[in-house]
Design a protein around this motif. Structure first.
Motif, PDB file in Angstrom:
ATOM      1  N   LYS A  78     -13.706  -4.770   4.590  1.00  0.00           N
ATOM      2  CA  LYS A  78     -12.195  -5.013   4.671  1.00  0.00           C
ATOM      3  C   LYS A  78     -11.465  -3.874   4.410  1.00  0.00           C
ATOM      4  O   LYS A  78     -11.215  -3.820   3.016  1.00  0.00           O
ATOM      5  N   GLN A  80      -7.855  -2.473   3.123  1.00  0.00           N
ATOM      6  CA  GLN A  80      -6.193  -2.967   3.205  1.00  0.00           C
ATOM      7  C   GLN A  80      -5.342  -1.812   3.816  1.00  0.00           C
ATOM      8  O   GLN A  80      -5.873  -0.628   3.852  1.00  0.00           O
ATOM      9  N   GLY A 159      -7.484  -4.518   8.248  1.00  0.00           N
ATOM     10  CA  GLY A 159      -8.360  -5.159   7.762  1.00  0.00           C
ATOM     11  C   GLY A 159      -9.748  -4.923   8.179  1.00  0.00           C
ATOM     12  O   GLY A 159      -9.916  -3.912   8.572  1.00  0.00           O
ATOM     13  N   ASP A 331      -2.895 -12.209   6.505  1.00  0.00           N
ATOM     14  CA  ASP A 331      -4.265 -12.429   6.773  1.00  0.00           C
ATOM     15  C   ASP A 331      -4.825 -14.014   6.258  1.00  0.00           C
ATOM     16  O   ASP A 331      -5.601 -14.208   5.598  1.00  0.00           O
TER      17      ASP A 331
END
Length: 427
Positions: A78, A80, A159, A331
């Protein structure tokens, strides 16, 4: 003799496996430092934190999904938005009327007035310095535009790999959530509308869109959609992408070695106005994540303390901050639908985090009290969702069981507020 040989063989095998694990871990750490490090003026490198692949984020994702789906998740990381500063170029700068004046007031000394009224409520003078982040008028205008704006580019930057950063024809951007399964898009969307019911305005505007490579909105990125193997006619969410955001570390009063955000504690002493305004937003965040059972923020940090005692000292997952100090909750896919499915795994941590807070925003407390009294959270959330989102029927809504869980959590939160009031009302 055979038993002795077998035991000796087992010991040697365990040592060999441990050696392999040690070497592999070292190699991974060196690779991560190479990937995550960047140069500083003295010629060294600045380490931005643990590997995404080895972090609690990936571990939480593996824990949260059914076993049959874990294999599909392995190896995915994931990323950022903050890992690529150049990605901010061309995006809308966050701004609300009065920001300059509010910034001056926030940075000044704390007023002599108490930051807390009536035992458990943030004071009005503080609330006045913290107007709505994304007003309903602004959000509605953005949603109307995003529903019809052509997408001219899709690229990584929001993400996990299944999500994409979309650029509209006018240069503005949005995060497109395709989702590993429908629960994630549905959870993100319903969480957004629950925030609207509660008067929490820290979530960027969100709208649904149905993929169609022949439609005016998606035809320019037809090749990219095919390469991503996105299913035609799938419902995705578009969330406004906000620039100039930075990470947020859990404030000291909410860490594991503190007493929490309670009126009787000394956590308000020597705080600047800006620090108090951030604590107000944290109190909303904790209430919100409790109601939605979102484990992918502070709750997961609490869980990760078992093996990472410094996790609270690093940026909180899925939480960012504007230059003016406004928190942005991003998110939220783990909320409601998915969070309720795995509630038994995380509930003790949700309860622990909620117990750390006994100071609330007046508006939030009033909305919770009303939803508790009327016991109509399902009806009101469904009406708001259907009235605001034309694709609501295609995406679906909470099951009856999950709607009951939501109402139960509202009732439990209201009971917690009453307990705080009874304990601190005389202060």
């Amino acid at each position: 003799m055979r038993a002795l040989s077998a035991n000796l063989f087992a010991v040697l095998l365990m040592c060999a496996l441990a050696s392999v694990f040690y070497v592999w871990s070292a190699l991974e750490n060196r690779l991560e430092r190479h990937k995550r490090g960047f140069s500083v003026p003295d010629g060294g490198s600045f380490h931005q934190g643990p590997s995404e692949d080895l972090s609690a984020k990936t571990f939480r994702a593996l824990l949260a999904v059914p076993v049959a789906q874990r294999q599909d998740l392995e190896g995915r990381s994931k990323v950022q938005n903050l890992t690529n500063p150049s990605a901010f170029v061309g995006s809308r700068n966050y701004h609300v009327n009065g920001d300059d004046e509010r910034s001056t007031q926030r940075e000044g000394p704390v007023k002599l007035d108490s930051p807390v009224d009536d035992g458990i409520l943030w004071s009005d003078w503080l609330e006045d310095l913290l107007p709505d982040k994304f007003t309903e008028g602004y959000a509605e205008a953005w949603r109307n535009k995003a529903r019809t704006s052509p997408v001219v580019k899709l690229e990584p930057g929001c993400g996990r790999i299944s999500n994409q950063l979309a650029t509209f024809a006018d240069g503005t951007k949005a995060c497109v959530r395709y989702g590993i399964n429908a629960d994630q898009v549905q959870g993100e969307t319903l969480t957004y509308y629950l925030a609207s019911l509660l008067g929490i305005t820290n979530l960027p505007p969100l709208v649904l869109s149905q993929l169609s490579v022949d439609s005016a909105q998606w035809v320019a990125v037809k090749t990219r959609i095919n390469n991503l193997q996105w299913s035609d006619r799938a419902v995705v969410s578009l969330t406004e992408w906000i620039s100039n955001l930075t990470g947020v570390v859990t404030p000291a009063p909410l860490r594991q070695d503190s007493n929490g955000l309670h009126p009787a504690s000394r956590c308000f002493e020597n705080k600047t106005t800006a620090e108090l305004l951030e604590l107000i937003q944290w109190s909303d965040l904790i209430v919100f994540d409790y109601l939605t059972a979102n484990f992918d923020r502070l709750v997961s940090n609490l869980f990760s303390l078992q093996w990472d005692p410094h996790v609270m000292e690093r940026d909180t997952n899925n939480l960012l901050k504007t230059p003016h100090g406004d928190l942005v909750f991003i998110d939220n896919e783990a909320g409601l639908v998915h969070g309720f499915r795995v509630l038994n795994m995380w509930e003790k941590y949700h309860h622990s985090v909620l117990s750390s807070v006994c100071v609330f925003r007046k508006r939030t407390m009033q909305r919770v009290a009303e939803l508790h009294r009327r016991r109509d959270s399902r009806r009101r959330l469904l009406e708001l969702y259907r009235d605001s989102e034309p694709l609501s029927q295609k995406l679906g809504f909470l099951s009856d069981d999950h709607a009951a869980v939501l109402q139960d959590r509202i009732d439990r939160l209201y009971k917690h507020i009453l307990q705080c009031k009874e304990k601190y009302n005389q202060l």
